[in-house]
Design an enzyme around this catalytic site. Structure first.
Site, short mmCIF file in Angstrom:
data_model
loop_
_atom_site.label_atom_id
_atom_site.label_comp_id
_atom_site.label_asym_id
_atom_site.label_seq_id
_atom_site.Cartn_x
_atom_site.Cartn_y
_atom_site.Cartn_z
N GLU A 1 0.88 -1.18 0.00
CA GLU A 1 0.00 0.00 0.00
C GLU A 1 0.91 1.22 0.00
OE1 GLU A 1 -3.33 0.15 -0.09
OE2 GLU A 1 -3.78 -1.98 0.11
N CYS B 1 -2.10 9.55 2.58
CA CYS B 1 -1.63 8.93 1.34
C CYS B 1 -2.52 9.28 0.16
CB CYS B 1 -1.55 7.42 1.49
SG CYS B 1 -3.11 6.69 2.01
P1 NAD Z 1 8.17 4.74 5.03
O1 NAD Z 1 8.17 3.92 3.81
O2 NAD Z 1 9.33 5.62 5.31
O3 NAD Z 1 8.01 3.80 6.33
C1 NAD Z 1 7.04 2.80 6.44
C2 NAD Z 1 7.55 1.68 7.34
O4 NAD Z 1 8.72 1.12 6.77
C3 NAD Z 1 7.91 2.14 8.74
O5 NAD Z 1 7.43 1.17 9.67
C4 NAD Z 1 9.42 2.19 8.72
O6 NAD Z 1 9.99 1.89 9.97
C5 NAD Z 1 9.79 1.14 7.69
N1 NAD Z 1 11.02 1.50 6.96
C6 NAD Z 1 11.46 2.75 6.65
N2 NAD Z 1 12.61 2.67 5.92
C7 NAD Z 1 12.89 1.35 5.78
C8 NAD Z 1 13.92 0.63 5.13
N3 NAD Z 1 14.94 1.24 4.50
N4 NAD Z 1 13.90 -0.72 5.20
C9 NAD Z 1 12.91 -1.37 5.83
N5 NAD Z 1 11.90 -0.73 6.46
C10 NAD Z 1 11.89 0.61 6.45
O7 NAD Z 1 6.80 5.56 5.01
P2 NAD Z 1 6.31 6.68 6.02
O8 NAD Z 1 7.17 7.89 5.87
O9 NAD Z 1 6.15 6.10 7.39
O10 NAD Z 1 4.84 6.96 5.45
C11 NAD Z 1 4.59 7.83 4.41
C12 NAD Z 1 4.41 7.11 3.09
O11 NAD Z 1 3.46 6.07 3.22
C13 NAD Z 1 3.87 8.02 2.01
O12 NAD Z 1 4.50 7.73 0.80
C14 NAD Z 1 2.40 7.64 1.92
O13 NAD Z 1 1.79 7.92 0.70
C15 NAD Z 1 2.46 6.19 2.21
N6 NAD Z 1 1.18 5.72 2.73
C16 NAD Z 1 0.42 4.89 1.97
C17 NAD Z 1 -0.81 4.47 2.45
C18 NAD Z 1 -1.71 3.57 1.66
O14 NAD Z 1 -2.68 3.07 2.23
N7 NAD Z 1 -1.47 3.32 0.39
C19 NAD Z 1 -1.25 4.90 3.70
C20 NAD Z 1 -0.43 5.74 4.43
C21 NAD Z 1 0.79 6.14 3.95
#
Ligand code: NAD
Length: 452
Positions: free
Chosen positions: A207, A241
Site C-alpha cells: 500500500e 496517502c
Molecule cells: P516509510 O516507507 O518511510 O516507512 C514505512 C515503514 O517502513 C515504517 O514502519 C518504517 O519503519 C519502515 N522502513 C522505513 N525505511 C525502511 C527501510 N529502508 N527498510 C525497511 N523498512 C523501512 O513511510 P512513512 O514515511 O512512514 O509513510 C509515508 C508514506 O506512506 C507516504 O509515501 C504515503 O503515501 C504512504 N502511505 C500509503 C498508504 C496507503 O494506504 N497506500 C497509507 C499511508 C501512507
C-alpha cells in the site's frame, strides 16, 4: 524477535487460530480493547501529530469499528466452502473452493495514521486465521508505544505481537521467513520490502503513495469542489496517502475556484499556526523537507510556518514547474500546487508525468468526462465529486496499481488478501480408462471429440 516468530509459527501450527468462532471472538476482543483504550489512543495521536479528538476518532478509531463490525457480520458467509461448477470431462465429480490462512504474517505500518494503518490490516489477518507481528513506525513514537503495550496486555505474543524499531529492526525482521507481508508506506521502501520478500517467495501487499491529482472541470460545482478539496488536502495537515496532491483546474473557473478554496481554508482552519485543531507535521525532518519545497518561492496564498510547533499554514502555489520537486515528489503536507488546463487532454498528460496515482478526484457533472478519465488514466481508486471518502467504506477494496502499490484490502478484500484460496476437485471411484496410457490412435480420436 526470532523467538516471537518461532512461537507464532508453533501457535499457528496448533490450528487454534483457524476456527470461525476463534476468529470472531478475537475480532470482538480487539474491538473491546480499542474501546477500553480510546482516550489513550486519542491522546497519543494528539502528541504525535496534533490530531484533534474528532479527527483522531473518525480517521483512526471509528473507521476500525465499522471494519470490525462488517467483518464479524460477513465472516461466517465468506468462510463457507464454496461449490463451483465442474466440466463434463470430470464426469461425476465435485469442485469446491476453500480459503485457508497463510500463517505467520508481518504488518509494517507508517506514521501518518499510525493506529488505523496498523490495526486495519490486523483485522484482515485475524479474520483470515493468521498470527501477526506488527512493526509500526518509529516516528509516531507515542502511538507506537501505546500499541505495543495495549497488544502485550491483551493478546499473547504467540498470536499477536508488536515489534518496534526503524530501518534496522525492519530489515532484521525481513531477513526471516514470513507467510505474508502487508506493507503500508513509501514507494522506495516498498521496493526494498518486495526485494526482501522475493528471497523467501513471500506474497506481499504493498500500500504505497504517490501524487494523487484533483481535476476540476469547467462544469463542476465550484463551491462544493473547493470545500471538498480543502477538506481532503488539510485533513491531517496533508499527511494522507490519498490527499489531493495537486490541483488541475479548467482555465475558465480557476480564479473563482481559488477564491472559494481560500474562503474554506479560512473557515476550516482559522489562525492555523496557533490553532489547536490544526494538526502538526510529524517530525523536524519531514517539516524541513516541506519547507524546502516553498522556500525562496512566492506562494499565491499562505506560506507561513512555525518550526517550534512544527506547523505549516495551508499554502497554495501557482506558476509551478512541472519538472520541479513540487510536481515530481509526493508532497505529503499542506501545500497545494495549482495548474490550469484548457483541454482535458492536457490534464491527462500532466497526470501521466507521475503515472498510476493511488487516488484520483474528478469534479464534473459530465458523464462522458467521467468515463474518459476513468478509462484513460490508470489509478488505484478515487471519487467523483469528492475526496478521500472512497476509503471509508468496507464495500470498496482499497489499494494502488503499479507505482502506487499492489493488492487490495478493506472488508471482503481484507479477508481475501489474508487467505489463500484452495481449489479442490473431489472425484468418485468411478473411473474412465480413456485418460490412461497406452495412448493409442483410437483413444486419440475419442479424446479429440471431447475438446472441440
Ligand atoms: P516509510 O516507507 O518511510 O516507512 C514505512 C515503514 O517502513 C515504517 O514502519 C518504517 O519503519 C519502515 N522502513 C522505513 N525505511 C525502511 C527501510 N529502508 N527498510 C525497511 N523498512 C523501512 O513511510 P512513512 O514515511 O512512514 O509513510 C509515508 C508514506 O506512506 C507516504 O509515501 C504515503 O503515501 C504512504 N502511505 C500509503 C498508504 C496507503 O494506504 N497506500 C497509507 C499511508 C501512507
Amino acid at each position: 524477535m526470532l523467538e516471537v516468530i518461532q512461537k507464532q509459527r508453533q501457535y499457528f501450527q496448533s490450528n487454534k487460530t483457524k476456527s470461525l468462532q476463534f476468529r470472531i471472538n478475537q475480532l470482538q476482543k480487539l474491538k473491546s480493547v480499542i474501546k477500553l483504550n480510546e482516550a489513550l489512543i486519542l491522546e497519543a495521536l494528539h502528541q504525535d501529530l496534533g490530531k484533534s479528538k474528532y479527527e483522531g476518532f473518525i480517521s483512526e478509531i471509528g473507521i476500525l469499528y465499522d471494519e470490525i463490525n462488517h467483518m464479524i457480520k460477513y465472516l461466517p458467509k465468506w468462510s463457507k466452502v464454496k461449490k463451483v461448477k465442474t466440466p463434463i470431462v470430470h464426469f461425476r465429480s465435485r469442485s469446491y473452493l476453500m480459503r485457508e490462512p497463510y500463517g505467520v504474517t508481518l504488518i509494517i505500518s507508517p506514521w501518518n495514521y499510525p493506529f488505523h494503518l496498523s490495526i486495519n490490516p490486523l483485522i484482515g489477518a485475524i479474520a483470515g486465521g493468521n498470527t501477526a507481528i506488527i512493526k509500526p513506525s518509529e516516528y509516531s513514537i507515542n502511538t507506537t508505544k501505546l500499541l505495543q503495550s495495549m497488544m502485550k496486555e491483551h493478546f499473547k505474543e504467540e498470536y499477536i505481537a508488536v515489534i518496534t524499531g526503524g530501518k534496522e529492526e525492519t530489515n532484521q525482521l525481513l531477513n526471516e521467513s514470513f507467510d505474508y507481508i502487508f506493507f503500508t508506506g513509501s514507494v522506495p521502501v516498498g521496493k526494498i520490502i518486495m526485494e526482501k520478500a522475493a528471497k523467501h517467495l513471500t506474497p506481499v501487499t504493498l500500500e504505497l503513495g504517490g501524487k494523487s491529482p484533483s481535476i476540476v472541470c469547467y462544469d463542476a460545482n465550484i463551491e462544493l469542489a473547493a470545500k471538498r478539496i480543502v477538506f481532503g488536502k488539510l485533513f491531517n495537515a496533508g499527511q494522507t496517502c490519498v490527499a489531493p496532491d495537486y490541483l488541475l483546474v479548467h482555465r475558465s473557473i480557476k480564479d473563482e475556484l481559488i477564491e472559494k478554496i481560500i474562503y474554506f481554508i479560512e473557515q476550516f482552519y482559522n489562525e492555523p499556526l496557533t490553532n489547536p485543531l490544526y494538526p502538526k507535521i510529524i517530525s523536524n525532518r519531514h517539516f524541513n523537507r516541506l519547507i524546502s519545497l516553498i522556500k525562496n518561492k512566492i506562494p499565491l496564498y499562505g506560506g507561513a510556518y512555525n518550526e517550534e510547533v512544527l506547523k505549516i499554514a495551508p499554502t497554495l502555489m501557482t506558476n509551478v514547474d512541472l519538472d520541479g520537486p513540487l510536481m515530481t515528489d509526493e508532497i505529503f503536507g499542506p501545500i497545494l500546487p495549482i495548474i490550469e488546463f484548457q483541454h482535458l487532454s492536457e490534464a491527462i498528460k500532466i497526470v501521466s508525468h507521475n503515472p498510476n496515482p493511488l487516488a484520483l478526484y474528478l469534479f464534473t457533472q459530465d458523464k462522458q468526462i467521467e468515463k474518459d478519465i476513468c478509462q484513460q488514466i490508470k489509478f488505484g481508486g478515487g471519487c467523483i465529486n469528492d475526496t478521500l471518502l472512497h476509503l471509508a467504506t468496507p464495500y470498496l477494496p482499497f489499494g494502488g496499481v503499479g507505482n502506487s502499490g499492489m493488492g487490495r484490502y478493506h472488508g471482503k478484500a481484507s479477508y481475501e488478501t489474508f487467505t489463500n484460496q484452495k481449489s479442490i476437485l473431489k472425484k468418485k471411484y468411478f473411473d474412465i480408462n480413456l485418460r490412461y496410457p497406452p495412448y493409442t490412435d483410437n483413444k486419440f480420436k475419442k479424446i479429440k471429440k471431447l475438446f472441440k
